[in-house]
Design a protein around this motif. Structure first.
Motif, PDB file in Angstrom:
ATOM      1  N   ASP A 217      -9.368  -2.039  -9.511  1.00 29.00           N
ATOM      2  CA  ASP A 217      -8.864  -2.045 -10.993  1.00 29.00           C
ATOM      3  C   ASP A 217      -9.017  -3.426 -11.485  1.00 29.00           C
ATOM      4  O   ASP A 217      -9.743  -4.446 -11.032  1.00 29.00           O
ATOM      5  CB  ASP A 217      -6.808  -1.505 -10.658  1.00 29.00           C
ATOM      6  CG  ASP A 217      -5.902  -2.479  -9.910  1.00 29.00           C
ATOM      7  OD1 ASP A 217      -6.724  -3.479  -9.396  1.00 29.00           O
ATOM      8  OD2 ASP A 217      -4.784  -1.691  -9.706  1.00 29.00           O
ATOM      9  N   ALA A 218      -7.367  -3.837 -12.708  1.00 31.00           N
ATOM     10  CA  ALA A 218      -7.708  -5.371 -12.902  1.00 31.00           C
ATOM     11  C   ALA A 218      -7.551  -6.395 -11.999  1.00 31.00           C
ATOM     12  O   ALA A 218      -7.899  -7.865 -12.398  1.00 31.00           O
ATOM     13  CB  ALA A 218      -7.169  -5.410 -13.891  1.00 31.00           C
ATOM     14  N   ASP A 219      -6.665  -6.297 -10.805  1.00 32.83           N
ATOM     15  CA  ASP A 219      -5.948  -7.164 -10.513  1.00 32.83           C
ATOM     16  C   ASP A 219      -6.619  -6.986  -8.629  1.00 32.83           C
ATOM     17  O   ASP A 219      -6.209  -7.850  -7.937  1.00 32.83           O
ATOM     18  CB  ASP A 219      -5.180  -7.427 -10.475  1.00 32.83           C
ATOM     19  CG  ASP A 219      -3.580  -7.032 -10.233  1.00 32.83           C
ATOM     20  OD1 ASP A 219      -4.113  -5.397  -9.995  1.00 32.83           O
ATOM     21  OD2 ASP A 219      -3.210  -7.040 -11.238  1.00 32.83           O
ATOM     22  N   LEU A 220      -6.486  -6.274  -7.968  1.00 32.97           N
ATOM     23  CA  LEU A 220      -6.931  -5.537  -6.602  1.00 32.97           C
ATOM     24  C   LEU A 220      -8.203  -5.159  -6.480  1.00 32.97           C
ATOM     25  O   LEU A 220      -8.864  -3.531  -7.137  1.00 32.97           O
ATOM     26  CB  LEU A 220      -5.844  -4.006  -6.659  1.00 32.97           C
ATOM     27  CG  LEU A 220      -5.880  -4.660  -4.932  1.00 32.97           C
ATOM     28  CD1 LEU A 220      -6.034  -5.530  -4.175  1.00 32.97           C
ATOM     29  CD2 LEU A 220      -4.955  -2.501  -4.413  1.00 32.97           C
ATOM     30  N   ARG A 221      -9.037  -4.582  -5.422  1.00 31.36           N
ATOM     31  CA  ARG A 221     -10.710  -4.910  -5.325  1.00 31.36           C
ATOM     32  C   ARG A 221     -10.764  -4.425  -3.813  1.00 31.36           C
ATOM     33  O   ARG A 221     -10.149  -4.764  -2.907  1.00 31.36           O
ATOM     34  CB  ARG A 221     -11.514  -5.544  -5.161  1.00 31.36           C
ATOM     35  CG  ARG A 221     -12.638  -5.266  -5.327  1.00 31.36           C
ATOM     36  CD  ARG A 221     -13.575  -6.194  -5.428  1.00 31.36           C
ATOM     37  NE  ARG A 221     -15.355  -5.722  -4.433  1.00 31.36           N
ATOM     38  CZ  ARG A 221     -16.426  -6.806  -4.988  1.00 31.36           C
ATOM     39  NH1 ARG A 221     -15.571  -7.909  -5.170  1.00 31.36           N
ATOM     40  NH2 ARG A 221     -17.378  -6.555  -4.341  1.00 31.36           N
ATOM     41  N   PRO A 234     -17.346  -0.132   9.353  1.00 31.01           N
ATOM     42  CA  PRO A 234     -17.386  -0.442   8.338  1.00 31.01           C
ATOM     43  C   PRO A 234     -16.126  -1.529   8.606  1.00 31.01           C
ATOM     44  O   PRO A 234     -14.793  -0.711   8.851  1.00 31.01           O
ATOM     45  CB  PRO A 234     -17.359   0.430   6.842  1.00 31.01           C
ATOM     46  CG  PRO A 234     -17.394   1.352   7.647  1.00 31.01           C
ATOM     47  CD  PRO A 234     -17.553   1.492   9.299  1.00 31.01           C
ATOM     48  N   ALA A 235     -16.222  -2.764   7.549  1.00 33.13           N
ATOM     49  CA  ALA A 235     -14.921  -3.008   8.005  1.00 33.13           C
ATOM     50  C   ALA A 235     -14.243  -4.014   5.974  1.00 33.13           C
ATOM     51  O   ALA A 235     -15.191  -3.785   5.395  1.00 33.13           O
ATOM     52  CB  ALA A 235     -15.552  -5.401   8.130  1.00 33.13           C
ATOM     53  N   LEU A 236     -13.266  -3.245   6.657  1.00 32.33           N
ATOM     54  CA  LEU A 236     -12.075  -3.329   5.437  1.00 32.33           C
ATOM     55  C   LEU A 236     -11.892  -4.919   4.477  1.00 32.33           C
ATOM     56  O   LEU A 236     -11.768  -5.544   5.344  1.00 32.33           O
ATOM     57  CB  LEU A 236     -10.527  -2.656   5.228  1.00 32.33           C
ATOM     58  CG  LEU A 236     -10.520  -2.893   4.490  1.00 32.33           C
ATOM     59  CD1 LEU A 236     -10.487  -1.506   3.222  1.00 32.33           C
ATOM     60  CD2 LEU A 236      -9.171  -1.958   5.125  1.00 32.33           C
ATOM     61  N   TYR A 237     -12.235  -4.630   3.072  1.00 29.65           N
ATOM     62  CA  TYR A 237     -11.851  -5.621   2.683  1.00 29.65           C
ATOM     63  C   TYR A 237     -10.949  -5.803   1.635  1.00 29.65           C
ATOM     64  O   TYR A 237     -10.823  -4.766   0.947  1.00 29.65           O
ATOM     65  CB  TYR A 237     -12.739  -6.691   1.598  1.00 29.65           C
ATOM     66  CG  TYR A 237     -14.194  -7.408   2.390  1.00 29.65           C
ATOM     67  CD1 TYR A 237     -14.639  -8.654   2.526  1.00 29.65           C
ATOM     68  CD2 TYR A 237     -15.283  -6.169   3.248  1.00 29.65           C
ATOM     69  CE1 TYR A 237     -15.756  -8.711   3.408  1.00 29.65           C
ATOM     70  CE2 TYR A 237     -16.307  -6.695   3.915  1.00 29.65           C
ATOM     71  CZ  TYR A 237     -16.738  -8.137   3.908  1.00 29.65           C
ATOM     72  OH  TYR A 237     -17.886  -8.420   4.931  1.00 29.65           O
ATOM     73  N   ILE A 238      -9.329  -6.629   1.964  1.00 28.52           N
ATOM     74  CA  ILE A 238      -8.801  -6.535   0.385  1.00 28.52           C
ATOM     75  C   ILE A 238      -8.705  -7.836   0.272  1.00 28.52           C
ATOM     76  O   ILE A 238      -8.725  -8.851   0.212  1.00 28.52           O
ATOM     77  CB  ILE A 238      -7.389  -6.626   1.024  1.00 28.52           C
ATOM     78  CG1 ILE A 238      -7.026  -5.400   1.624  1.00 28.52           C
ATOM     79  CG2 ILE A 238      -6.431  -6.339   0.066  1.00 28.52           C
ATOM     80  CD1 ILE A 238      -6.938  -4.118   1.778  1.00 28.52           C
ATOM     81  N   MET A 239      -8.919  -7.892  -1.388  1.00 30.11           N
ATOM     82  CA  MET A 239      -9.151  -8.589  -2.846  1.00 30.11           C
ATOM     83  C   MET A 239      -9.067  -8.778  -3.796  1.00 30.11           C
ATOM     84  O   MET A 239      -8.014  -8.178  -4.463  1.00 30.11           O
ATOM     85  CB  MET A 239     -10.771  -9.304  -2.966  1.00 30.11           C
ATOM     86  CG  MET A 239     -11.789  -8.863  -1.684  1.00 30.11           C
ATOM     87  SD  MET A 239     -13.516  -8.574  -1.921  1.00 30.11           S
ATOM     88  CE  MET A 239     -13.337 -10.452  -1.868  1.00 30.11           C
ATOM     89  N   THR A 240      -7.981  -9.807  -3.981  1.00 35.25           N
ATOM     90  CA  THR A 240      -7.765 -10.040  -4.957  1.00 35.25           C
ATOM     91  C   THR A 240      -8.150 -11.234  -6.479  1.00 35.25           C
ATOM     92  O   THR A 240      -8.674 -11.445  -5.853  1.00 35.25           O
ATOM     93  CB  THR A 240      -5.755 -10.528  -5.092  1.00 35.25           C
ATOM     94  OG1 THR A 240      -5.478 -12.270  -4.921  1.00 35.25           O
ATOM     95  CG2 THR A 240      -5.101  -9.732  -3.959  1.00 35.25           C
ATOM     96  N   ARG A 241      -8.354 -10.352  -7.508  1.00 32.06           N
ATOM     97  CA  ARG A 241      -8.949 -11.583  -8.507  1.00 32.06           C
ATOM     98  C   ARG A 241      -8.476 -12.359  -8.978  1.00 32.06           C
ATOM     99  O   ARG A 241      -7.091 -12.586  -8.815  1.00 32.06           O
ATOM    100  CB  ARG A 241      -8.595 -11.084  -9.888  1.00 32.06           C
ATOM    101  CG  ARG A 241     -10.078 -11.147 -10.937  1.00 32.06           C
ATOM    102  CD  ARG A 241      -9.769 -10.291 -12.551  1.00 32.06           C
ATOM    103  NE  ARG A 241     -10.301  -9.108 -12.135  1.00 32.06           N
ATOM    104  CZ  ARG A 241     -10.792  -7.872 -12.514  1.00 32.06           C
ATOM    105  NH1 ARG A 241     -12.519  -8.946 -12.372  1.00 32.06           N
ATOM    106  NH2 ARG A 241     -11.862  -7.571 -12.188  1.00 32.06           N
ATOM    107  N   VAL A 242      -9.258 -14.036  -9.311  1.00 30.76           N
ATOM    108  CA  VAL A 242      -9.204 -15.494  -9.611  1.00 30.76           C
ATOM    109  C   VAL A 242      -9.495 -15.441 -10.687  1.00 30.76           C
ATOM    110  O   VAL A 242     -10.213 -14.832 -11.146  1.00 30.76           O
ATOM    111  CB  VAL A 242      -9.079 -15.567  -8.340  1.00 30.76           C
ATOM    112  CG1 VAL A 242      -8.118 -15.668  -7.111  1.00 30.76           C
ATOM    113  CG2 VAL A 242     -10.840 -15.815  -8.024  1.00 30.76           C
ATOM    114  N   GLY A 243      -8.761 -16.207 -11.532  1.00 28.67           N
ATOM    115  CA  GLY A 243      -9.373 -16.662 -12.802  1.00 28.67           C
ATOM    116  C   GLY A 243     -10.154 -17.601 -12.410  1.00 28.67           C
ATOM    117  O   GLY A 243     -10.152 -18.285 -11.813  1.00 28.67           O
ATOM    118  N   VAL A 244     -11.827 -17.813 -13.549  1.00 21.71           N
ATOM    119  CA  VAL A 244     -12.535 -19.336 -13.261  1.00 21.71           C
ATOM    120  C   VAL A 244     -12.544 -18.922 -14.351  1.00 21.71           C
ATOM    121  O   VAL A 244     -13.099 -18.738 -15.929  1.00 21.71           O
ATOM    122  CB  VAL A 244     -13.870 -18.505 -12.986  1.00 21.71           C
ATOM    123  CG1 VAL A 244     -15.228 -19.449 -13.018  1.00 21.71           C
ATOM    124  CG2 VAL A 244     -13.716 -17.411 -11.452  1.00 21.71           C
TER     125      VAL A 244
END
Length: 247
Positions: A217-221, A234-244
């Motif tokens: 979604d807009a801020d969570l992947r 497979p390995a789980l990844y939890i990622m959050t969006r950062v501004g660039v």
């Protein structure tokens, strides 16, 4: 308008308001549920940050929450979500060692600054500080470049392979943040002055893999990543969006 007409009109308005409330309440509740589940996932992932997972116990602790999130917010096929992937993402928790299958922590990786920057052109960069032999006084910035394409066999997956592994011998100070570096390197505005691994080794020996994008979604992947020799684990990844900032 007669009294009868007024009564009918009032009943119609009341029914309409009831219908709006009936449908709006579940939608609001569902939105609140999604936000709460996301908060719980990020909190748990943050508590695991920088830690390995040799027995998969941390991944197994997160997966029920991921399933709850998918049930509360079902995902469209990746083809419809792909534009959401573009941009910079910071790893909250995930693998910390790509040299070993032990799922431990590589002391040469800056675990607090692992980024993936995805571009619409079908390529991405993994960006992280690197410390040879774990020496924090000898920092380099790794910019591992990969390319991706949709997996025709799995509609929510991307097939990936690595193409190049340049780097910077010194972190830019003052300078752009790490997630801004890939666009500068790709366009030639910043010269990668060192090679972490020669390109021919990257192409021949780094292999390929897959990214199974289960939630975006807009801020969570949330995704599962696997190498060509690890498709069954497979390995789980939890990622959050950062501004660039714009290059």
């Amino acid at each position: 308008m007669t009294r009868t007409d007024q009564n009918v009109h009032q009943r119609i308005v009341a029914c309409a308001m009831f219908a709006v409330a009936l449908f709006a309440a579940p939608a609001h509740a569902a939105s609140a549920d999604v936000a709460q589940i996301k908060t719980s996932i990020i909190a748990m992932a943050t508590s695991f940050a920088g830690q390995g997972d040799p027995d998969f116990s941390r991944q197994k602790a997160l997966e029920p929450l991921v399933q709850q999130l998918l049930a509360a917010n079902p995902q469209a096929p990746l083809s419809a979500r792909l534009p959401l992937l573009y941009g910079a993402w910071k790893q909250v928790w995930g693998p910390y060692n790509y040299k070993s299958k032990k799922r431990d922590v590589d002391p040469e990786i800056g675990v607090d600054e692992i980024y993936q920057v995805v571009f619409a052109g079908g390529y991405y960069y993994n960006v992280t500080p690197l410390y040879k032999n774990g020496n924090r006084a000898a920092e380099r910035i790794g910019l591992l470049r990969g390319e991706f394409k949709p997996d025709p066999q799995h509609p929510n997956s991307l097939l990936v392979h690595f193409t190049n592994f340049p780097g910077l011998s010194v972190r830019p100070r003052p300078g752009p943040p790490l997630p801004a570096l890939p666009a500068l390197v790709e366009t030639g505005k910043l010269v990668a002055d060192t090679s972490i691994v020669p390109s021919w080794i990257v192409r021949w020996f780094f292999g390929s893999g897959a990214l199974n994008e289960v939630y975006t979604d807009a801020d969570l992947r949330i995704l599962y990543g696997s190498g060509s020799d690890q498709l069954d684990r497979p390995a789980l990844y939890i990622m959050t969006r950062v501004g660039v900032p714009a290059p």
